[in-house]
Design a protein around this motif. Structure first.
Motif, mmCIF file in Angstrom:
data_model
loop_
_atom_site.group_PDB
_atom_site.id
_atom_site.type_symbol
_atom_site.label_atom_id
_atom_site.label_comp_id
_atom_site.label_asym_id
_atom_site.label_seq_id
_atom_site.Cartn_x
_atom_site.Cartn_y
_atom_site.Cartn_z
ATOM 1 N N ASP A 29 9.339 77.078 -75.281
ATOM 2 C CA ASP A 29 10.927 78.304 -76.373
ATOM 3 C C ASP A 29 12.204 76.959 -76.696
ATOM 4 O O ASP A 29 12.518 77.254 -77.820
ATOM 5 N N GLY A 30 12.157 76.457 -76.088
ATOM 6 C CA GLY A 30 13.309 75.705 -76.238
ATOM 7 C C GLY A 30 14.159 75.371 -74.042
ATOM 8 O O GLY A 30 12.545 76.014 -73.646
ATOM 9 N N PHE A 31 15.000 75.089 -74.743
ATOM 10 C CA PHE A 31 15.908 74.625 -73.196
ATOM 11 C C PHE A 31 16.657 75.576 -73.103
ATOM 12 O O PHE A 31 17.750 75.912 -73.643
ATOM 13 N N SER A 37 22.331 72.720 -64.142
ATOM 14 C CA SER A 37 20.873 72.519 -64.389
ATOM 15 C C SER A 37 20.211 73.250 -65.761
ATOM 16 O O SER A 37 20.881 73.443 -66.660
ATOM 17 N N TRP A 38 19.099 72.193 -66.191
ATOM 18 C CA TRP A 38 18.463 72.551 -67.035
ATOM 19 C C TRP A 38 16.930 73.097 -66.762
ATOM 20 O O TRP A 38 16.595 72.083 -66.383
ATOM 21 N N VAL A 50 14.296 66.608 -62.026
ATOM 22 C CA VAL A 50 14.608 65.406 -62.061
ATOM 23 C C VAL A 50 15.611 65.262 -62.325
ATOM 24 O O VAL A 50 16.861 66.375 -63.082
ATOM 25 N N GLN A 51 16.699 64.385 -61.546
ATOM 26 C CA GLN A 51 18.285 64.144 -61.322
ATOM 27 C C GLN A 51 18.436 63.443 -61.968
ATOM 28 O O GLN A 51 18.614 62.029 -61.544
ATOM 29 N N VAL A 52 19.279 63.365 -63.217
ATOM 30 C CA VAL A 52 20.252 62.485 -64.145
ATOM 31 C C VAL A 52 21.857 62.699 -63.710
ATOM 32 O O VAL A 52 22.426 63.920 -64.325
ATOM 33 N N GLU A 53 22.526 61.671 -63.184
ATOM 34 C CA GLU A 53 23.451 62.195 -62.940
ATOM 35 C C GLU A 53 24.184 62.983 -62.094
ATOM 36 O O GLU A 53 23.137 63.123 -60.773
ATOM 37 N N PHE A 57 17.292 68.495 -63.741
ATOM 38 C CA PHE A 57 16.297 69.154 -65.493
ATOM 39 C C PHE A 57 15.066 69.342 -64.102
ATOM 40 O O PHE A 57 14.222 68.788 -63.419
ATOM 41 N N HIS A 58 14.213 70.646 -64.675
ATOM 42 C CA HIS A 58 13.359 71.202 -64.105
ATOM 43 C C HIS A 58 12.196 71.172 -64.926
ATOM 44 O O HIS A 58 12.430 72.359 -65.877
#
Length: 678
Positions: A29-31, A37-38, A50-53, A57-58
């Motif tokens: 349905d979206g983020f 966190s996302w 996933v960790q970016v900087e 992100f789950h």
């Protein structure tokens, strides 16, 4: 033109294929963002972080690994099938670009606009989202948007190139910078008559992606864009990207005056030391090129828009700012058009001042000095008053002006030699060599006046040495000055600022001036100037007397002679009356000395003539003796023998005569008798 319908693509979805639901059966349905966190809006829990900087992100492994070769390789190299966390701190574009890539994997609608396309294209390349994993993958989609939408739009090309500043070296390797630079150059070189008045305006906030929204278009044909319509947009670029654009424009063949004007615009905006006389603001940089900001009729004249600004010690810049400004100056020097009048001399001198202040590379500083020397006659006194930033004790950099003058003389000599060679080869058309010689002489005279004014200004510096003053004053040939009044003012200023000079030093200083080239007013001032040596005052008065004598001698018409004699005599009388009493006494003494010298000169002439006569007599005697020495012994022997022979002959002849006389006496008497008888 290029402001077609593609200009309005920004802000809309790219296409249904890119935004279609995922084919893998996972409906998102979206983020949703929760703090840093996302999370994906789905019923299936995430199985990888996933960790970016510093953003988490789950996500789900299956969707990422099915589209990204980078993710697949990380999982394979880890040898851990239950890998639950991946750290990526080097994603180009950062967390924002990775979020868009993750949305693409989940089929969430993504808005492709000029502000995010470069970062998303680099992130797709980093994640290796190629066609090998799925048809119509992210690399293909972003590349298509760049090629067909961005590069066909002027404003989008500017925005994308601006967004590439934080994407090195990915944007360079993917040719995004090159393609955008070529697109901008091609559009900038187009005929302004075909450009609609719809180019972007000055950004209020560069961080806001909506700053470059296109203005309301004006109906075609109602207005014509000025030739400098692209300066403002190109000036927002970073210096390395601006250099790329200017280099591409040069290749396309734009006029060098327009390129020089664009460089001046950029420098006025990004170098705070170059300010506008009107309001002192560096942001409205176009005012530095023309007075009102309208570039349609500017002809790219600087019009003295810049002036020297001595940096206040309180306004010290940081090391980072100093490095950035140094890089800007070095880059601008490297892209200056080689033609003589591409930029104004005033701009070059201001750039040179900042270059010396920021300690740019010596080779580039020397190149800039040569460029100033090419058009040194266009400089003004304010431009030349460059502070000394080295270890010199003088206030102004006199050595720099000396180098600029040397470059100017070398340039003039080169042009004169080229003109003479063309005239010798018969290639002189319509008297070009004479025109070149005349313009060169006029340029030297303008430079001479400029140097005299500069010497007058810097002479007030007590730390300026006599040698530096003398070298700069004597650098120009004598023909460059038809009048030495300016040089006299400079000498007088130096004597005022250096009252402790010895008599010898004052005489040495005054040798750079020709008293015969002084005007009447300057002679009157010099006659009353107690700072000048007495010998110089005498020379001034003597030269004035010679001028008067020559003027009287050259008056062949009586009326003209009477009309000229009165003002000359009055000026002579005024000159003598205005002389101080001490100098009048000195003049009387000097007059006696002159008469004594004249008498001694006549005596020397007489002695010289006597010595010359004596020398001639000695030379004649020497020549005679030399001839006698050159006679051989044989000739002398023969001469002696001939003398002896002559003597013997004479003796014999005398004997014969005696004998003859003795035998002829009776005969003579007899003859006389016979004659008497008859």
């Amino acid at each position: 033109m290029w402001e077609s319908e593609s200009e309005f693509v920004r802000g809309r979805e790219y296409g249904s294929e890119l935004l279609s639901p995922t084919k893998h059966g996972l409906k998102a349905d979206g983020f949703e963002q929760r703090g840093r966190s996302w999370h994906v809006g789905t019923d299936i829990p995430s199985d990888i972080l996933v960790q970016v900087e510093d953003v988490d992100f789950h996500l789900h492994k299956y969707l990422l690994f099915s589209r990204s070769g980078k993710m697949t390789r990380i999982l394979y190299e880890s040898r851990d099938p239950d890998l639950s966390k991946i750290v990526m701190n080097d994603v180009p574009g950062g967390a924002q670009a990775f979020l868009l890539a993750a949305k693409f994997c989940y089929g969430v609608p993504v808005d492709l606009i000029a502000a995010n396309i470069a970062g998303l294209r680099c992130a797709a390349e980093y994640l290796e989202m190629t066609e090998d994993y799925e048809e119509g993958n992210l690399i293909f989609k972003t590349e298509a948007f760049l090629s067909y939408v961005v590069l066909s739009s002027w404003s989008d090309s500017i925005i994308v190139l601006k967004s590439c500043e934080n994407l090195s070296p990915w944007a360079e390797n993917l040719q995004i910078v090159r393609r955008c630079s070529d697109s901008i150059a091609w559009k900038a070189c187009a005929n302004p008559k075909g450009v609609r008045w719809s180019y972007t305006g000055m950004p209020q906030d560069i961080q806001n992606p909506k700053w470059n929204e296109m203005k309301e278009p004006i109906p075609s044909g109602s207005h014509t864009a000025p030739v400098d319509w692209w300066f403002q947009d190109a000036s927002i670029l970073r210096i390395d990207h601006f250099v790329r654009v200017i280099t591409a424009i040069k290749v396309k063949g734009m006029r060098y005056e327009q390129i020089g004007a664009a460089i001046m615009y950029y420098a006025c905006k990004w170098l705070p030391g170059l300010v506008n006389d009107g309001n002192g603001e560096g942001t409205e940089a176009m005012n530095c090129i023309n007075g009102n900001g309208s570039g349609s009729n500017s002809k790219y004249n600087w019009n003295g828009g810049l002036h020297m600004v001595v940096v206040n010690p309180k306004d010290e810049i940081s090391a980072l700012q100093e490095k950035e400004r140094r890089m800007i100056i070095e880059s601008l020097i490297s892209i200056l058009p080689p033609q003589k009048d591409s930029v104004s001399c005033s701009f070059l001198l201001q750039l040179l001042r900042m270059a010396n202040e920021l300690k740019v590379a010596p080779a580039l500083a020397t190149e800039l000095e040569k460029r100033v020397g090419m058009q040194f006659e266009q400089a003004t006194l304010t431009d030349l008053l460059i502070p000394s930033y080295n270890t010199s004790e003088t206030i102004y950099d006199v050595d720099l002006v000396q180098r600029l003058l040397e470059h100017f003389l070398i340039q003039e000599l080169s042009e004169a030699s080229n003109a003479s060679s063309q005239s010798f080869l018969g290639k002189d058309i319509l008297g070009e060599s004479q025109t070149t010689a005349s313009s060169g002489q006029n340029a030297k005279m303008r430079v001479a006046r400029l140097v005299d004014s500069y010497l007058t200004e810097v002479a007030r510096d007590r730390n300026l040495s006599l040698t530096n003053f003398q070298v700069l004053a004597e650098a120009l040939p004598e023909s460059a000055r038809s009048c030495d009044d300016g040089l006299y003012r400079a000498i007088d200023s130096y004597l005022k600022a250096h009252p402790t000079l010895s008599e010898h030093e004052r005489k040495r200083l005054c040798r750079v001036m020709d008293c015969q080239k002084l005007s009447v007013d300057a002679c009157m001032h010099a006659a009353q100037n107690e700072r000048l040596p007495l010998r110089v005052v005498v020379q001034v008065l003597y030269s004035e007397q010679m001028k008067i004598s020559n003027a009287i001698a050259n008056n062949t018409i009586k009326q003209a002679g009477e009309s000229r004699y009165q003002p000359i005599a009055s000026s002579r009388k005024t000159l003598l009356e205005g002389t101080p009493q001490s100098f009048q006494e000195g003049w009387t003494t000097a007059k006696k000395d002159i008469n004594t010298l004249k008498f001694e000169l006549e005596t020397l002439k007489t002695k010289y003539l006597e010595l010359q006569n004596n020398l001639e007599n000695v030379q004649r005697q020497f020549e005679k003796s030399l001839k006698q020495k050159q006679t051989s012994s044989w000739s002398s022997g023969w001469k002696k023998l001939s003398k002896l022979t002559k003597m013997n002959a004479l003796e014999n002849q005398e004997l014969v005569d005696q004998v003859t006389i003795a035998g002829e006496k009776p005969r003579k008497t007899h003859r006389r008798w016979r004659n008497s008888i008859s």
